[in-house]
Design an enzyme around this catalytic site. Structure first.
Site, short mmCIF file in Angstrom:
data_model
loop_
_atom_site.label_atom_id
_atom_site.label_comp_id
_atom_site.label_asym_id
_atom_site.label_seq_id
_atom_site.Cartn_x
_atom_site.Cartn_y
_atom_site.Cartn_z
N HIS A 123 0.93 -1.38 0.02
CA HIS A 123 -0.12 -0.02 0.00
C HIS A 123 1.03 1.25 -0.08
O HIS A 123 1.66 1.53 1.10
CB HIS A 123 -0.69 0.22 1.16
CG HIS A 123 -1.89 1.09 1.35
ND1 HIS A 123 -2.88 1.29 2.21
CD2 HIS A 123 -2.16 2.08 0.33
CE1 HIS A 123 -3.63 2.27 2.21
NE2 HIS A 123 -3.45 2.79 0.96
N HIS B 114 3.97 0.73 2.86
CA HIS B 114 3.75 -0.11 4.07
C HIS B 114 3.06 -1.26 3.44
O HIS B 114 2.62 -1.43 2.21
CB HIS B 114 3.21 0.54 5.18
CG HIS B 114 1.63 0.62 4.84
ND1 HIS B 114 1.34 1.76 4.56
CD2 HIS B 114 0.70 0.15 5.19
CE1 HIS B 114 -0.08 1.86 4.41
NE2 HIS B 114 -0.66 0.60 4.77
N ASP C 100 0.09 -4.15 4.38
CA ASP C 100 -1.22 -4.52 5.36
C ASP C 100 -1.28 -5.62 5.41
O ASP C 100 -1.53 -6.84 4.45
CB ASP C 100 -2.20 -3.71 4.85
CG ASP C 100 -2.42 -2.19 4.75
OD1 ASP C 100 -2.15 -1.73 5.86
OD2 ASP C 100 -2.82 -1.65 3.65
N LYS D 11 6.43 -30.92 -20.67
CA LYS D 11 5.85 -32.16 -20.75
C LYS D 11 6.95 -33.11 -20.00
O LYS D 11 7.84 -33.39 -20.57
CB LYS D 11 5.20 -32.79 -21.74
CG LYS D 11 4.67 -34.23 -21.99
CD LYS D 11 4.42 -34.55 -23.09
CE LYS D 11 3.30 -35.95 -22.99
NZ LYS D 11 3.94 -36.79 -22.02
N ASP E 82 8.81 -36.61 -18.48
CA ASP E 82 9.07 -37.88 -18.92
C ASP E 82 9.36 -38.77 -17.67
O ASP E 82 10.46 -39.29 -17.32
CB ASP E 82 10.28 -37.95 -19.72
CG ASP E 82 10.19 -39.11 -20.65
OD1 ASP E 82 9.32 -40.22 -20.66
OD2 ASP E 82 11.28 -39.54 -21.48
N GLU F 51 10.17 -33.96 -22.59
CA GLU F 51 9.39 -34.28 -23.85
C GLU F 51 8.83 -33.47 -24.63
O GLU F 51 8.74 -33.68 -25.93
CB GLU F 51 8.29 -35.43 -23.57
CG GLU F 51 8.73 -36.80 -23.11
CD GLU F 51 7.43 -37.85 -22.90
OE1 GLU F 51 6.71 -37.61 -22.27
OE2 GLU F 51 7.56 -38.80 -23.83
#
Length: 909
Positions: free
Chosen positions: A43, A49, A51, A247, A249, A391
């Protein structure tokens, strides 16, 4: 959210003019469940600061931390307590205008869930207990809690100093300390914006505070979940609607954490827990009552790169000494990419984007437990994945839900080369230095026959050659498993078809054989009987850049005005056509009493397409009874159980033996969208299903799938073991408008009394440690189901339900009846336990009913039942409701309950 002027938020409201600030007005949520939320907002007010906010008793207890939180153990950060904030404030990002209290820019710097942790006791899965502990600690001026956020994890304390409003925020010493400069991570965890950028993002839709941390329907821990699978993709192109992951393997694993108990389920449903003790140890340290993770276990070679060969070698290790050595030589990592359940909540109905956030928050990573990397830049990630030895890439739609057990177009896989799996049916001898093994003879299942597709002899190295040869020779047999004699150049040794080989190849030949195949590996994690993909029957169509959503395609075609249509529907790897006629026919005419407009066949087919993801799982593998009304609800209607006519190729059937009709007959199975739409064209306005499934699985006492040869075989098969205990609740409280001898019409008094009986049944089942689920029948009654492991026959299920019904009758004799004579039921609620009979049916969840108003049989939570009426759920509003709430019965087949365990628990009580 219920708007109120609760006292805790009085000071918050007094400080703000909500016509001038975008901050949310005071409100207290009415139905919060699941773990408590924490939030940290950065903020830039008069002074920058952080919060720090903790959810407690419907509000956010709040502290301003000028220097921000720290991960250095023992470091004390001043935290000044400020007014309580409303729960809605948790997702607030934006600009508070000048001359307003707290003017400046705000972002959500971190968010997640938290639990008190004093004495290393955690309450993530018990909100009431957590709040009770926190109230006590707050009053004493010392809060100890454990955070699961995207930036903050581990144990912290808030300690009040001598000044009432001044506290100290302190990090406890644990494995989540230190690291790089925490506050250098300066962007929002929701949008990626910095404080400066948030002012430019005013048009971005703000998330609900409810979406910030895991939230979903409460469920009992499922026994098993089938993994969601990806379809092959064509062209990888970045798209804002998709996210991309490497992906991997390795071995696909669903990890179940239930307190101190951990279970690793393979893709085939096998128990891999004992194979990976280092993974199990880190899963046990997750500090949560229940959690289910989806991911891949990968093994690393000597160079620290993922190696499937190392993975296979590791999986074959036996004995504690060999396992200890394998842990040193081939370490494994469980790389998690999905969170399916957390702290008693089912998250599978949440979107991928939400589940990804929840996983990032909730997973406590370690040396053997990691979070998969994800990116919106698909091309860049694909290149990096291949460079790292993976892969390829998986693309996932951000708005997709988790579809257990389904290969979905919402997940697409892109590999550096295309591979397919085939069944090994034999091998030929080699020549020269490879005398042991020349080539593997491959095939696929075409119905129950193994069809030859070619042989593969290239792609082996010394290690794979020796390993494969050892495994195929152990299965040698004299019987040729193929449906025909394969055209080989020399003699072959046949083997039992129990192994799966993954191979790549250039294309299919005109004869339907593989051209230039190359062996890659054996796949122990793929079921042999799942290999059904052979050569295409037709020439391949040109690949599309992105697959079109199957349902959307149907809806677009039904947008026209023509009364006839040849509807193209996705089926298998291609499409099929369904001839639609009389699309303007009114299946449900307008009804003045319910003020409901007419519903045409066209609108009904649109409903069936839209409801299919929710309805098909409840139809799958269940013999289907059709209630057909080809002219609409005002015309002739008839039940159709058996299907002895011609049917399209996409319509599947199961053949069952019937003692009533004599002999074997076919029942239709509702397995796909095309079948659902075809039945809609035929005027099927109600779908009624058996309470048992024609599918063998580990939860069933019977493993027989012989349903048709005799009455004895049917009684011994899985179809004689129901998935549910069933209570059909019918009010016999009349409206006064019925003709003589007719069943009661819907009336509020009768339905209210039926709901009361349903709650009585639910309360009694709870005492028996059984979880019940409920849905409206769509007419006047209710259906209460108890999902169970398939260990009792229908006779046993009926006896249990009769016992429950008799107990309710004894407790409430003035309100309840179990009389079979209709005239003796008047003025009471009839509990029909006799629905627990093989072959008896009830309308499936989300099935419409052939009565005015087009009502739908609707699954509900028990809280929702309180205010529900049958007319609240119709063809016109159910889909929009499901988009918000998800499928209330999504887990009925995965969250099975043991009757034996329930009765043991009851006996102990």
């Amino acid at each position: 959210m219920k708007r109120s002027a609760d006292k805790p938020l009085e000071k918050y409201g007094q400080k703000r003019a909500f016509t001038k600030t975008p901050e949310p007005a005071p409100a207290v949520p009415t139905h919060r469940q699941g773990p408590l939320l924490f939030i940290v907002q950065k903020h830039a007010a008069r002074r920058l600061h952080y919060d720090f906010r903790l959810e407690l008793d419907g509000v956010l207890k709040s502290w301003a931390v000028p220097k921000g939180p720290s991960l250095q153990p023992g470091e004390r950060r001043l935290a000044v307590e400020v007014e309580d904030h409303p729960f809605d404030y948790a997702s607030f990002e934006g600009v508070i205008p000048e001359k307003n209290y707290g003017a400046g820019n705000v972002i959500v710097w971190d968010c997640g869930v938290y639990s008190p942790d004093e004495g290393s006791e955690y309450s993530f899965d018990d909100r009431a207990k957590a709040e009770e502990r926190l109230r006590r600690e707050y009053k004493q001026g010392k809060l100890s809690f454990f955070l699961r956020g995207m930036k903050l994890k581990g144990s912290f304390a808030l300690v009040r100093t001598s000044t009432d409003q001044q506290w100290l925020l302190i990090k406890h010493k644990d494995r989540f300390i230190g690291g790089d400069d925490l506050l250098a991570h300066n962007t929002s965890v929701l949008t990626g914006d910095t404080l400066d950028e948030v002012a430019q993002s005013t048009n971005r839709e703000r998330l609900s505070a409810m979406e910030l941390a895991p939230s979903g329907p409460v469920e009992k821990m499922p026994n098993e979940i089938e993994p969601m699978l990806a379809e092959p993709g064509d062209n990888l192109v970045s798209d804002d609607r998709w996210s991309f992951e490497p992906k991997l393997d390795g071995y696909r694993i669903i990890a179940f954490i239930d307190g101190e108990s951990v279970y690793l389920q393979s893709r085939r449903g096998q128990d891999y827990t004992a194979l990976f003790p280092e993974v199990v140890a880190e899963l046990k340290a997750q500090h949560v009552g229940s959690m289910i993770l989806d991911g891949e276990i990968v093994a690393l070679d000597a160079d620290g790169r993922p190696s499937f060969n190392a993975m296979q070698n590791r999986a074959q290790v036996k004995g504690p000494k060999e396992l200890a050595e394998a842990q040193r030589q081939s370490p494994v990592i469980f790389i998690c990419f999905d969170l399916l359940h957390f702290a008693g909540m089912n998250l599978r109905g949440s979107t991928y984007e939400q589940r990804r956030r929840y996983l990032s928050q909730c997973l406590l990573t370690g040396a053997h437990l990691q979070l998969i990397h994800a990116s919106d830049n698909g091309e860049e990630l694909h290149e990096a994945s291949l460079a790292a030895g993976f892969e390829g890439t998986v693309a996932k739609r951000k708005d997709s839900v988790y579809q257990a057990g389904r290969r979905s177009p919402h997940w697409l896989k892109f590999k550096s080369f295309t591979t397919h799996e085939f069944v090994i049916g034999g091998f030929t001898a080699g020549k020269g230095q490879r005398r042991s093994l020349g080539a593997l003879v491959l095939g696929f299942w075409n119905k129950d026959q193994l069809q030859y597709v070619g042989h593969v002899g290239s792609g082996f190295d010394d290690a794979s050659l020796a390993s494969v040869y050892k495994q195929v020779t152990a299965l040698a047999t004299k019987t040729n498993p193929f449906s025909t004699q394969p055209p080989l150049n020399g003699p072959a040794t046949w083997i039992e078809p129990k192994l799966v080989a993954e191979v790549s190849f250039e294309t299919w030949t005109e004869e339907g054989y593989l051209r230039a195949p190359v062996f890659h590996r054996l796949r122990e994690d793929v079921a042999v009987d799942s290999i059904t993909n052979g050569p295409p029957k037709k020439k391949k169509a040109k690949p599309k850049a992105t697959p079109k959503n199957d349902i959307q395609s149907v809806l677009e075609q039904l947008d026209g005005t023509s009364n006839r249509l040849d509807l193209t529907v996705a089926h298998g790897n291609g499409t099929t056509k369904i001839r639609l006629t009389n699309l303007d026919r009114e299946y449900w005419p307008a009804h003045p009493e319910t003020k409901s407009p007419a519903v045409t066949k066209r609108e009904y087919l649109r409903y069936l397409a839209g409801i299919s993801p929710y309805m098909l799982p409840h139809l799958r593998d269940r013999p289907l009874t059709l209630i057909r009304m080809p002219e609409g609800i005002g015309g002739e209607r008839f039940f159709q159980k058996h299907w002895d006519q011609e049917r399209p190729e996409f319509v599947e059937v199961v053949t069952t033996f019937s003692e009533h009709v004599g002999g074997a007959h076919d029942y239709i199975l509702g397995h796909n969208l095309a079948t659902l739409l075809w039945l809609g064209q035929l005027g099927t306005l109600e779908f009624h299903v058996w309470h048992s499934r024609a599918k063998v699985a580990k939860d069933c006492l019977s493993q027989s799938d012989d349903y048709s040869s005799s009455l004895e075989s049917m009684e011994a098969s899985v179809l004689n073991y129901p998935d549910y205990l069933v209570f059909d609740i019918d009010p016999y409280i009349y409206s006064g408008l019925e003709a003589k001898g007719e069943e009661p019409e819907y009336n509020k008094k009768g339905f209210a009394m039926g709901k009361r009986v349903a709650f009585w049944i639910n309360d009694l089942l709870k005492e028996m440690s059984l979880r019940a689920i409920v849905k409206t029948s769509g007419k006047t009654g209710l259906h209460v189901f108890v999902p169970i492991e398939r260990t009792v026959t229908f006779d046993g299920a009926r006896e249990i339900c009769e016992m429950v019904g008799r107990h309710i009758l004894k407790e409430h004799p003035r309100d309840v009846t179990m009389e079979w004579a209709t005239q003796k039921r008047t003025g009471k609620i009839f509990i029909d336990y006799n629905m627990n009979v093989r072959g008896k049916t009830l309308n499936v969840a989300y099935s419409p009913r052939g009565v005015p108003g087009a009502p739908v049989s609707m699954p509900l939570t028990w809280d929702e039942l309180e205010a529900a009426e049958p007319g609240h759920f119709t063809l016109r509003n159910v889909l929009s409701r499901l988009e918000k709430t998800g499928d209330r019965w999504h887990d009925v087949l995965s969250a099975k309950q043991s009757l034996a365990k329930a009765f043991r628990s009851k006996a102990r009580k």
